[in-house]
Design an enzyme around this catalytic site. Structure first.
Site, PDB file in Angstrom:
ATOM      1  CG  HIS A 179      -8.462   0.216  -2.692  1.00 29.94           C
ATOM      2  ND1 HIS A 179      -7.714  -0.901  -2.355  1.00 29.94           N
ATOM      3  CD2 HIS A 179      -9.078   0.614  -1.537  1.00 29.94           C
ATOM      4  CE1 HIS A 179      -7.870  -1.149  -1.067  1.00 29.94           C
ATOM      5  NE2 HIS A 179      -8.684  -0.258  -0.548  1.00 29.94           N
ATOM      6  CG  ASP A 195     -13.579   6.602  -0.812  1.00 28.17           C
ATOM      7  OD1 ASP A 195     -13.525   6.483   0.427  1.00 28.17           O
ATOM      8  OD2 ASP A 195     -12.560   6.520  -1.541  1.00 28.17           O
ATOM      9  NE  ARG A 217      -3.799   0.699   1.985  1.00 25.19           N
ATOM     10  CZ  ARG A 217      -5.019   0.815   2.527  1.00 25.19           C
ATOM     11  NH1 ARG A 217      -5.198   1.582   3.579  1.00 25.19           N
ATOM     12  NH2 ARG A 217      -6.036   0.165   2.019  1.00 25.19           N
TER      13      ARG A 217
END
Ligand code: CP
Ligand code: NVA
Length: 321
Positions: A142, A237, A115
């Protein structure tokens, strides 16, 4: 399409999960189908040590709750071992090159999850290393999140193709991966975002191209009401992603009309579901009554990160099923 009993059209041949760009509908079906099987096995307490003795290195240059815990627990449930590597603690954080890191880690590990900020770093890790690399979130993509999302949508709706997803908010990493995942699987996707916060043009074009063969329609607009018509899935989001903390105030203003509240949600189909990758900011991008309401599946979605990523690890790191 019955993903509980799915027969792949071709063997799974991918080496990495860097983005969903080059994944086919069939490859994603294989991941979801295996994830559903592993989920059943885990729920029934049936051991499934498909990666016995294998080690996954997990490099984190950004915070995480779901990704870290689901990968670490996931590899353990598969009989392997997860090694947490904060980029602040390893030499990568002090300027060691990605190339050297990739080459050295390839001598110890069986797979790397990373990440970080720059998608290029993930691509380079895969280029120079000799082991599978899994993208656990970059500024651009993602993919692990979207595999869990598609699994969740399939569990609730019993299909993927022909559904419509409305995404309200920032044209960010999650939006980019949703564009790819939906366009590959024949899900219509409409994104409503403020001016200046659109998803990258190049990714929209790629999704539109994929839509030509899958039948999925892609649209980007600035009108949140417009995208809700006919929506089976409503997704949002955070307005400021990790690394954009300094822009947070400015973004709260820019996104003020893009909150998923009960009034907006009521414009979607009656049985529409609400999804959010989490972490969420209640009162900003979504209100409590929507995210904590009966049509929200956020915790199933979060749980499915575990099952979907176990499937990804088995398919990439295992010795074929
Ligand atoms: N959705 C997600 O990736 O959550 P974390 O940042 O907690 O890993
Ligand atoms: N867009 C968010 C997703 C977090 C899982 C971020 O990048 O911070």
């Amino acid at each position: 399409m019955d993903l509980y009993n799915y027969t792949p059209t071709k063997p799974f041949k991918k080496k990495h999960l860097l983005s969903l760009k080059d994944f086919s509908a069939d490859e994603i079906y294989q991941i979801i189908s295996l994830a559903l099987k592993l989920k059943r096995q885990q729920q029934k307490g049936i051991p499934h040590p498909l990666l016995k003795g294998k080690t996954l290195g997990m490099i984190f240059a950004k915070s995480s709750t779901r990704t870290r815990v689901s990968f670490e627990v996931g590899i353990q449930q598969l009989g392997g071992y997860g090694l947490f590597l904060s980029s602040a603690d390893i030499q990568l954080g002090r300027g060691e090159t990605i190339k050297d890191t990739a080459k050295v880690l390839s001598r110890y590990l069986d797979g790397i999850m990373i990440r970080t900020f720059d998608q290029q770093d993930v691509e380079e890790l895969a280029k120079y290393g000799s082991i599978p690399v899994i993208n656990g979130l970059t500024d651009l993509f993602h993919p692990c999140q979207i595999l869990a999302d598609l699994m969740t949508i399939y569990e609730v709706k019993g299909k993927l193709k022909g559904l419509k997803l409305a995404y309200i908010g920032d044209g960010n990493n999650v939006a980019h991966s949703l564009l790819l995942g939906c366009s590959i699987e024949g899900i219509d996707i409409s994104i409503a975002c403020p001016k200046g916060y659109e998803p990258e043009d190049q990714i929209v074009k790629l999704a539109q191209n994929k839509g030509l063969s899958s039948g999925s329609k892609i649209s980007i607009t600035h009108d949140p009401k417009e995208v809700m018509t006919g929506a089976d899935i409503v997704y949002t989001d955070v307005w400021a992603s990790m690394g954009q903390e300094k822009e947070a105030q400015q973004r709260v203003k820019a996104f003020a009309n893009y909150q998923v509240n009960a009034k907006l949600f009521s414009l979607a189909n009656d049985h529409a579901i609400f999804l959010h990758c989490l972490p969420a900011h209640r009162g900003e991008e979504v209100t409590e009554e929507v995210i904590d309401g009966p049509q929200s599946f956020i915790y199933d979605q979060a749980e499915n990160r575990l099952h979907a990523q176990k499937a990804v690890m088995v398919l990439l790191m295992g010795n074929n099923l």
